[in-house]
Design an enzyme around this catalytic site. Structure first.
Site, PDB file in Angstrom:
ATOM      1  N   LYS A   8       5.613  -4.690  -3.803  1.00  0.00           N
ATOM      2  CA  LYS A   8       7.060  -4.492  -3.765  1.00  0.00           C
ATOM      3  C   LYS A   8       7.606  -4.641  -2.357  1.00  0.00           C
ATOM      4  O   LYS A   8       8.660  -5.229  -2.154  1.00  0.00           O
ATOM      5  CB  LYS A   8       7.374  -3.101  -4.318  1.00  0.00           C
ATOM      6  CG  LYS A   8       8.854  -2.779  -4.416  1.00  0.00           C
ATOM      7  CD  LYS A   8       9.460  -3.503  -5.570  1.00  0.00           C
ATOM      8  CE  LYS A   8      10.956  -3.361  -5.629  1.00  0.00           C
ATOM      9  NZ  LYS A   8      11.582  -4.519  -6.281  1.00  0.00           N
ATOM     10  N   ARG A  21       3.736  -0.375  -5.040  1.00  0.00           N
ATOM     11  CA  ARG A  21       3.526  -0.927  -3.699  1.00  0.00           C
ATOM     12  C   ARG A  21       2.173  -1.619  -3.551  1.00  0.00           C
ATOM     13  O   ARG A  21       1.914  -2.279  -2.543  1.00  0.00           O
ATOM     14  CB  ARG A  21       3.645   0.179  -2.646  1.00  0.00           C
ATOM     15  CG  ARG A  21       5.028   0.770  -2.560  1.00  0.00           C
ATOM     16  CD  ARG A  21       5.096   1.772  -1.440  1.00  0.00           C
ATOM     17  NE  ARG A  21       4.992   1.104  -0.155  1.00  0.00           N
ATOM     18  CZ  ARG A  21       6.014   0.918   0.650  1.00  0.00           C
ATOM     19  NH1 ARG A  21       7.195   1.323   0.311  1.00  0.00           N
ATOM     20  NH2 ARG A  21       5.847   0.315   1.806  1.00  0.00           N
ATOM     21  N   GLU A  66       6.706 -15.153 -10.802  1.00  0.00           N
ATOM     22  CA  GLU A  66       6.202 -13.846 -10.373  1.00  0.00           C
ATOM     23  C   GLU A  66       5.550 -13.066 -11.510  1.00  0.00           C
ATOM     24  O   GLU A  66       4.507 -12.458 -11.322  1.00  0.00           O
ATOM     25  CB  GLU A  66       7.361 -12.972  -9.845  1.00  0.00           C
ATOM     26  CG  GLU A  66       7.760 -13.232  -8.416  1.00  0.00           C
ATOM     27  CD  GLU A  66       8.922 -12.338  -7.992  1.00  0.00           C
ATOM     28  OE1 GLU A  66       8.865 -11.816  -6.879  1.00  0.00           O
ATOM     29  OE2 GLU A  66       9.890 -12.177  -8.758  1.00  0.00           O
ATOM     30  N   HIS A 108      15.145 -37.259  -7.345  1.00  0.00           N
ATOM     31  CA  HIS A 108      14.300 -37.638  -6.211  1.00  0.00           C
ATOM     32  C   HIS A 108      12.879 -37.096  -6.331  1.00  0.00           C
ATOM     33  O   HIS A 108      12.212 -36.898  -5.316  1.00  0.00           O
ATOM     34  CB  HIS A 108      14.952 -37.175  -4.906  1.00  0.00           C
ATOM     35  CG  HIS A 108      16.322 -37.740  -4.716  1.00  0.00           C
ATOM     36  ND1 HIS A 108      16.545 -39.060  -4.402  1.00  0.00           N
ATOM     37  CD2 HIS A 108      17.535 -37.183  -4.860  1.00  0.00           C
ATOM     38  CE1 HIS A 108      17.850 -39.278  -4.339  1.00  0.00           C
ATOM     39  NE2 HIS A 108      18.469 -38.156  -4.615  1.00  0.00           N
ATOM     40  N   TRP A 111      -3.004  -2.487  -1.500  1.00  0.00           N
ATOM     41  CA  TRP A 111      -2.766  -3.924  -1.703  1.00  0.00           C
ATOM     42  C   TRP A 111      -3.661  -4.595  -0.662  1.00  0.00           C
ATOM     43  O   TRP A 111      -3.425  -4.456   0.539  1.00  0.00           O
ATOM     44  CB  TRP A 111      -1.290  -4.240  -1.468  1.00  0.00           C
ATOM     45  CG  TRP A 111      -0.912  -5.654  -1.787  1.00  0.00           C
ATOM     46  CD1 TRP A 111      -0.506  -6.126  -2.995  1.00  0.00           C
ATOM     47  CD2 TRP A 111      -0.876  -6.765  -0.878  1.00  0.00           C
ATOM     48  NE1 TRP A 111      -0.226  -7.468  -2.905  1.00  0.00           N
ATOM     49  CE2 TRP A 111      -0.447  -7.893  -1.615  1.00  0.00           C
ATOM     50  CE3 TRP A 111      -1.163  -6.932   0.474  1.00  0.00           C
ATOM     51  CZ2 TRP A 111      -0.302  -9.156  -1.047  1.00  0.00           C
ATOM     52  CZ3 TRP A 111      -1.022  -8.188   1.043  1.00  0.00           C
ATOM     53  CH2 TRP A 111      -0.596  -9.279   0.278  1.00  0.00           C
ATOM     54  N   CYS A 149       0.841  -1.185   0.000  1.00  0.00           N
ATOM     55  CA  CYS A 149       0.000   0.000   0.000  1.00  0.00           C
ATOM     56  C   CYS A 149       0.887   1.249   0.000  1.00  0.00           C
ATOM     57  O   CYS A 149       1.990   1.232   0.509  1.00  0.00           O
ATOM     58  CB  CYS A 149      -0.950   0.107   1.189  1.00  0.00           C
ATOM     59  SG  CYS A 149      -2.066  -1.260   1.396  1.00  0.00           S
ATOM     60  N   GLU A 159      16.152 -18.449  -7.947  1.00  0.00           N
ATOM     61  CA  GLU A 159      15.811 -17.067  -8.312  1.00  0.00           C
ATOM     62  C   GLU A 159      15.224 -17.006  -9.728  1.00  0.00           C
ATOM     63  O   GLU A 159      14.269 -16.272  -9.980  1.00  0.00           O
ATOM     64  CB  GLU A 159      17.069 -16.188  -8.165  1.00  0.00           C
ATOM     65  CG  GLU A 159      16.927 -14.739  -8.590  1.00  0.00           C
ATOM     66  CD  GLU A 159      15.865 -13.944  -7.838  1.00  0.00           C
ATOM     67  OE1 GLU A 159      15.314 -14.440  -6.841  1.00  0.00           O
ATOM     68  OE2 GLU A 159      15.553 -12.828  -8.290  1.00  0.00           O
ATOM     69  N   ASN A 177      -2.123   2.048   6.053  1.00  0.00           N
ATOM     70  CA  ASN A 177      -1.354   0.857   5.664  1.00  0.00           C
ATOM     71  C   ASN A 177      -1.181   0.002   6.904  1.00  0.00           C
ATOM     72  O   ASN A 177      -0.941   0.533   7.988  1.00  0.00           O
ATOM     73  CB  ASN A 177       0.058   1.241   5.191  1.00  0.00           C
ATOM     74  CG  ASN A 177       0.042   1.943   3.867  1.00  0.00           C
ATOM     75  OD1 ASN A 177      -1.002   2.028   3.228  1.00  0.00           O
ATOM     76  ND2 ASN A 177       1.184   2.447   3.462  1.00  0.00           N
ATOM     77  N   GLY A 178      -1.226  -1.324   6.726  1.00  0.00           N
ATOM     78  CA  GLY A 178      -1.017  -2.197   7.883  1.00  0.00           C
ATOM     79  C   GLY A 178      -2.273  -2.981   8.187  1.00  0.00           C
ATOM     80  O   GLY A 178      -3.185  -3.069   7.354  1.00  0.00           O
ATOM     81  N   LYS A 203      11.531 -15.587 -10.602  1.00  0.00           N
ATOM     82  CA  LYS A 203      11.272 -14.499 -11.574  1.00  0.00           C
ATOM     83  C   LYS A 203      10.177 -14.919 -12.544  1.00  0.00           C
ATOM     84  O   LYS A 203       9.262 -14.167 -12.823  1.00  0.00           O
ATOM     85  CB  LYS A 203      12.531 -14.136 -12.361  1.00  0.00           C
ATOM     86  CG  LYS A 203      13.596 -13.374 -11.645  1.00  0.00           C
ATOM     87  CD  LYS A 203      13.288 -11.950 -11.265  1.00  0.00           C
ATOM     88  CE  LYS A 203      12.560 -11.838  -9.977  1.00  0.00           C
ATOM     89  NZ  LYS A 203      13.203 -11.782  -8.740  1.00  0.00           N
TER      90      LYS A 203
END
Ligand code: G6P
Length: 606
Positions: A601, A27, A486, A502, A74, A2, A479, A98-99, A483
């Site tokens: 973010k 954000r 995402e 395995h 968000w 947010c 990573e 926010n929160g 990517k």
């Protein structure tokens, strides 16, 4: 997570707010809204989705006023729709938050009994009504009383019709920064929102609040004790948060890496002694020599950088390292012995799990070293010692340049610690000389972007992908997979190459692309074997190999080369093709690369 922006003292308040929101959109982008207060009351406009939807709805002439607050959301509580968008309103009061307010359920029941009517499903609306319930002509006092009874995390900005020039802000757990201008003052969750208006800022700490008017800024604690805050200077430029001709921030940030890696090591190399200087670490040579164990705390991409750090630190500095998901660490009973150093890695410096894990480690007596990008962020300020990675603002939600800068810093730290124990000067010098070559080598990988796009065209419609690597390149496989998932929403998994046998090997068929990091290093022969195992099952192989390699190339469907470098620095090169592959696939699929669905973010809620 947010974004909040507020301004007081300008006829262009609405314009400043919308512009600020656009810069904060990375954000959160579930909904957006703005409230302008003037002598006649508050005008509130909100809309589902991106800021562009909100902008399309605006009637600028209605938004006349010198003071206002705005929010990009968000979603945590309640669906991402217009009703749940901020600002929330109760009577003549507007709030952006926010929160998470944890006890909002109980408070809502109490307030409803007193006649408050709620229109949304959000905890934030409850906080708004609570402040309004306490309001008796003194806005600051009402905010203080309300915050006295809520549990949870917040960064808030509050306006009221009775005070058409005033914004009240308060923080616990969610960042807030105050911008001080000339007759115009600003409040934001992130400096990006106010860049270009002022360079003078004050970062609020937990438990602090601020009252802004055009005439000035007053800071107190939430319990109303006066405090004096230090004014700091923003060093980032507006140009750094613009796309600079690139189609997406992510692509710009990928292509910035030769420069950002250089910025990370600039001024930190002691060429003569093969040593490293890290000004902010606040540890004496004696303490550095006596580190017995390192715990790395991080989330997401920063956690992957931490895994690279584990390999580097154990092998070259001979210190045992554990890499912990911050979210898990904070709820266990971690054992911190004397001589434990905690490396806290966070691009934003605001990830709540990482921050709380750091606080827990600190409480238990660990020495803390924060590795952050955002200057003045909470982790940077609360850690005893710190190293800024100097990657510049990262706007694309999927982290790229911050990762390579984090790895660069972990490499430097490894050399610094190694030089105090077993690493000799010649070896230190070689490693640092090679680092100085790395930006040019990264550029050479970037020059393959068009060829990588051609490979992306072949695989853009696939639904799964496997990434394999060994040693230092195992975290790079993780990573690379992160990517891809995402930004393209393709299911992707990273695996240590030998572990494939395995389980994941069962998935391999002609429809399964397998990206193999087959760099010439100590485990090269083993990885050749792993590639053959995929080939034998008709899997499609995209291999990342060292220039000049022909063996793996002969087994692969597609080959991307990276220049030869010292094994130590290989991750800085091998990750680049994976960033580009994910980027090009996502673009070909028509996805929103910079603002992928459901992500944010900086994750400032648990
Ligand atoms: C979010 C971001 C990731 C990032 C992670 C940790 O999930 O989308 O890109 O890696 O948070 O963020 P931090 O700021 O602590 O590095």
């Amino acid at each position: 997570m947010c974004g909040i922006v507020g301004v007081t003292g300008t006829r262009e308040a609405a314009k400043v707010l919308i512009e600020g929101l656009k810069r904060l959109e990375y954000r959160g982008y579930d909904s957006a809204g703005v409230a302008i207060v003037n002598a006649e009351g508050q005008v509130v406009v909100k809309e589902k989705g991106k800021i562009s939807n909100l902008e399309a709805d605006l009637n600028w002439s209605q938004l006349e006023g010198d003071c206002g607050i705005a929010h990009t959301r968000w979603a945590t509580h309640g669906a991402p729709n217009k009703v749940n968008a901020h600002p929330h309103v109760s009577g003549d009061l507007a709030v952006v938050h926010n929160g998470i307010i944890e006890n909002f359920g109980a408070l809502k029941v109490q307030l409803a009994k007193k006649g408050h009517v709620f229109t949304s499903d959000t905890d934030s609306e409850v906080l708004t009504h609570l402040i309004d319930d306490f309001y008796d002509g003194d806005l600051v006092e009402a905010v203080q009383l309300a915050l006295g009874v809520v549990h949870g995390a917040y960064g808030i900005a509050v306006t009221h019709k009775d005070f058409p020039e005033m914004i009240v802000g308060a923080r616990k757990g969610s960042p807030l920064v105050v911008g001080i201008g000339d007759g115009v003052n600003y409040l934001a969750s992130d400096v990006a929102a106010i860049m270009g208006h002022t360079r003078q800022v004050m970062y609020l700490d937990d438990g602090e609040m601020v009252t802004l008017t055009p005439q000035g800024v007053t800071t107190t604690t939430i319990t109303n004790e006066d405090i004096i805050k230090e004014i700091q200077e923003i060093t980032w430029d507006l140009g750094q948060i613009q796309k600079g001709g690139y189609e997406h921030f992510m692509l710009k940030e990928i292509f910035e890496q030769p420069q950002t890696i250089r910025d990370s090591f600039r001024g930190r190399i002691l060429a003569e002694s093969g040593d490293v200087k890290l000004g902010g670490i606040q540890l004496t040579d004696w303490e550095l020599r006596n580190i017995r164990r390192i715990i790395i705390l991080a989330c997401g991409t920063s956690w992957h950088a931490g895994l690279v750090g584990e390999y580097l630190l154990e092998e070259y500095a001979h210190i045992p390292v554990e890499v912990e998901y911050a979210s898990e660490f904070r709820y266990r009973s971690p054992i911190i012995e004397p001589g434990t150093l905690c490396l806290v890695i966070s691009q934003s410096g605001e990830t709540i799990d990482t921050l709380e894990a750091m606080r827990e480690a600190k409480r238990k007596g660990a020495k803390i070293l924060g590795i952050t990008n955002v200057v003045g962020s909470t982790i940077a300020r609360e850690s005893e010692g710190g190293i800024y990675i100097h990657a510049g603002p990262e706007i694309g939600v999927a982290s790229t340049k911050a990762f390579t800068s984090q790895v660069t810093i972990l490499g430097l730290l490894t050399i610094l610690l190694g030089r105090r124990t077993r690493l000799n000067a010649d070896r230190g010098k070689q490693m640092l000389q090679e680092l100085e070559r790395v930006p040019d080598l990264v550029q050479m990988v970037l020059d393959h972007s068009d060829a990588i796009q051609e490979i992306a065209q072949v695989y853009a419609k696939h639904t799964n992908c496997l990434y394999l690597g060994r040693g230092l390149n195992f975290p790079i496989a993780l990573e690379g997979a992160l990517k891809l998932k995402e930004i393209s929403y393709i299911h992707a998994e990273g695996y240590p190459a030998a572990e494939m046998k395995h389980g994941p090997i069962a998935l391999i068929d002609p429809d399964m692309p397998v990206v193999v990091l087959a760099i010439k290093d100590g485990s090269y022969d083993k990885i050749v074997g792993n590639v053959q195992e995929v080939r034998a099952r008709d899997g499609k192989i995209i291999s990342i190999v060292t220039e000049g390699d022909t063996e793996i190339a002969a087994l692969s469907d597609h080959v991307i080369t990276i220049p030869d470098t010292m094994n130590f620095w290989t991750p800085l090169l091998s990750v680049i093709p994976l960033q580009l592959l994910a980027y090009h696939i996502a673009v070909l699929r028509g996805e929103d690369v910079d603002q992928p669905r459901n992500l944010a973010k900086a994750v400032t809620v648990e």
